[in-house]
Design an enzyme around this catalytic site. Structure first.
Site, PDB file in Angstrom:
ATOM      1  N   ASN A  65       0.861  -1.184   0.000  1.00  0.00           N
ATOM      2  CA  ASN A  65       0.000   0.000   0.000  1.00  0.00           C
ATOM      3  C   ASN A  65       0.898   1.236   0.000  1.00  0.00           C
ATOM      4  O   ASN A  65       1.510   1.549   1.019  1.00  0.00           O
ATOM      5  CB  ASN A  65      -0.894  -0.034   1.251  1.00  0.00           C
ATOM      6  CG  ASN A  65      -1.715   1.229   1.410  1.00  0.00           C
ATOM      7  OD1 ASN A  65      -1.780   2.051   0.493  1.00  0.00           O
ATOM      8  ND2 ASN A  65      -2.348   1.387   2.565  1.00  0.00           N
ATOM      9  N   SER A  92       3.951  -1.974  10.252  1.00  0.00           N
ATOM     10  CA  SER A  92       5.404  -1.989  10.404  1.00  0.00           C
ATOM     11  C   SER A  92       6.042  -3.338  10.035  1.00  0.00           C
ATOM     12  O   SER A  92       7.014  -3.766  10.658  1.00  0.00           O
ATOM     13  CB  SER A  92       5.809  -1.571  11.824  1.00  0.00           C
ATOM     14  OG  SER A  92       5.379  -0.247  12.088  1.00  0.00           O
ATOM     15  N   HIS A 139      -9.443   1.075   5.193  1.00  0.00           N
ATOM     16  CA  HIS A 139      -8.144   1.294   5.847  1.00  0.00           C
ATOM     17  C   HIS A 139      -8.337   2.243   7.034  1.00  0.00           C
ATOM     18  O   HIS A 139      -9.133   3.183   6.964  1.00  0.00           O
ATOM     19  CB  HIS A 139      -7.128   1.879   4.855  1.00  0.00           C
ATOM     20  CG  HIS A 139      -5.738   1.855   5.399  1.00  0.00           C
ATOM     21  ND1 HIS A 139      -5.283   2.797   6.293  1.00  0.00           N
ATOM     22  CD2 HIS A 139      -4.712   0.980   5.227  1.00  0.00           C
ATOM     23  CE1 HIS A 139      -4.029   2.504   6.630  1.00  0.00           C
ATOM     24  NE2 HIS A 139      -3.658   1.398   5.992  1.00  0.00           N
ATOM     25  N   GLY A 147       2.984   2.460  10.725  1.00  0.00           N
ATOM     26  CA  GLY A 147       3.912   3.574  10.540  1.00  0.00           C
ATOM     27  C   GLY A 147       4.649   3.981  11.805  1.00  0.00           C
ATOM     28  O   GLY A 147       5.275   5.032  11.858  1.00  0.00           O
ATOM     29  N   GLU A 200      -6.647   4.629   8.122  1.00  0.00           N
ATOM     30  CA  GLU A 200      -6.421   6.058   7.852  1.00  0.00           C
ATOM     31  C   GLU A 200      -7.677   6.697   7.265  1.00  0.00           C
ATOM     32  O   GLU A 200      -7.952   7.872   7.496  1.00  0.00           O
ATOM     33  CB  GLU A 200      -5.199   6.231   6.932  1.00  0.00           C
ATOM     34  CG  GLU A 200      -3.900   6.006   7.703  1.00  0.00           C
ATOM     35  CD  GLU A 200      -2.750   5.475   6.861  1.00  0.00           C
ATOM     36  OE1 GLU A 200      -2.808   5.530   5.622  1.00  0.00           O
ATOM     37  OE2 GLU A 200      -1.772   4.986   7.471  1.00  0.00           O
ATOM     38  N   LYS A 218       0.090   4.238  -0.161  1.00  0.00           N
ATOM     39  CA  LYS A 218      -0.544   5.399   0.483  1.00  0.00           C
ATOM     40  C   LYS A 218      -0.376   6.639  -0.408  1.00  0.00           C
ATOM     41  O   LYS A 218      -0.383   6.510  -1.637  1.00  0.00           O
ATOM     42  CB  LYS A 218      -0.004   5.595   1.904  1.00  0.00           C
ATOM     43  CG  LYS A 218      -0.128   4.302   2.723  1.00  0.00           C
ATOM     44  CD  LYS A 218       0.095   4.487   4.185  1.00  0.00           C
ATOM     45  CE  LYS A 218      -0.071   3.141   4.879  1.00  0.00           C
ATOM     46  NZ  LYS A 218       0.048   3.242   6.339  1.00  0.00           N
ATOM     47  N   GLU A 243      -4.847  -4.841  10.745  1.00  0.00           N
ATOM     48  CA  GLU A 243      -3.821  -3.810  10.913  1.00  0.00           C
ATOM     49  C   GLU A 243      -4.075  -3.068  12.217  1.00  0.00           C
ATOM     50  O   GLU A 243      -4.909  -2.149  12.252  1.00  0.00           O
ATOM     51  CB  GLU A 243      -3.880  -2.811   9.751  1.00  0.00           C
ATOM     52  CG  GLU A 243      -3.605  -3.432   8.398  1.00  0.00           C
ATOM     53  CD  GLU A 243      -3.095  -2.394   7.407  1.00  0.00           C
ATOM     54  OE1 GLU A 243      -1.993  -2.600   6.879  1.00  0.00           O
ATOM     55  OE2 GLU A 243      -3.761  -1.372   7.175  1.00  0.00           O
TER      56      GLU A 243
END
Ligand code: 13P
Length: 251
Positions: free
Chosen positions: A9, A212, A95, A173, A97, A11, A167
């Site tokens: 991904n 990560s 996701h 991240g 985010e 992003k 996730e």
């Protein structure tokens, strides 16, 4: 046997120059036999990725789509049917985010999941808890709810043509990875929840871990019985690192 899947991904990363370089590296990768690989560039670079990776075994997907499957008057959105027409195979839905920063709700995630499948694309449904939720002991409850709303609205059979990605938000991240045991516990719970509805679907569905993942920790994570590959963020922006993760999925 579930075929391992590793998806990158990207992003909101990349310039024309950096994407060209990354695609060049990806084109040279020797993807291990038996491992399925996909990359999910920003919309802007999907066509470039499709062209650069034509003839390779790496599939292309999108990071999002509109709730409406068909094209129409919806400024700034991209329809799943347009992604299918372009040559995409996958769409990431839900996701964290998008859920937490953009404010996407479960109903929207469900509509995007359905839109994706209605045009023959495969959704990757992302689920995961925040640090606060984990510390409150609510991980399995939160992840269970995120999965349950899709099962309740669309039925369990939709997971015959979908992937789930666990996730944990606190691992995205941050450099903090869930331990293989922490991840396995949630993956097993996801599979058990699906198995309560349909044992065959649960047995076949791939559940990816994201947060990560790097070449250095991938093999240990992918070695767990219910972890069927990874959804890779930062490390997917480096072709060599991403390639090493794909190799870990094949070993
Ligand atoms: P990182 O690998 O950068 O932690 O991102 C994970 C992720 O969110 C993939 O969708």
């Amino acid at each position: 046997m579930r075929r391992p899947l590793v998806a990158g991904n990207w992003k909101m990363h990349g310039t024309r120059a950096s994407v060209a370089e990354l695609l060049d590296g990806l084109r040279r990768l020797a993807v291990p036999n038996g491992v399925e690989v996909a990359v999910l560039p920003p919309f802007l670079f999907i066509d470039q990725a499709l062209n650069a990776l034509a003839g390779s075994s790496i599939a292309i997907g999108a990071q999002n789509c509109a709730e409406e499957a068909r094209q129409g008057a919806l400024t700034g959105e991209i329809a799943a049917s347009q992604l299918a027409d372009a040559g995409c195979a996958w769409v990431l839905v839900g996701h964290s985010e998008r859920r937490l920063i953009i404010g996407e709700r479960d109903e929207q995630v469900i509509r995007k999941f359905a839109a994706t499948q209605s045009v023959g694309l495969r959704p990757m449904l992302c689920v995961g808890e925040t640090l606060e939720q984990r510390e409150a002991g609510k991980t399995l409850e939160i992840v269970g709810q995120q999965l349950a709303c899709v099962i309740e609205s669309l039925g369990v059979a939709v997971f015959e043509r979908a992937v789930v990605a666990y996730e944990p938000v606190w691992a995205i991240g941050t450099g903090l990875t869930a331990t293989p045991q922490q991840a396995q516990e949630v993956h097993a719970a996801i599979r058990a929840q699906l198995a309560a509805e349909d044992a065959e679907v649960a047995q076949a569905v791939r559940i990816l871990y994201g947060g990560s993942v790097k070449a250095a920790n991938a093999a240990e994570l992918f070695g767990m019985p219910d972890i069927d590959g990874g959804l890779i963020g930062g490390a997917s922006l480096n072709a060599d690192e991403f390639g090493a993760i794909c190799c870990a999925a094949g070993s």
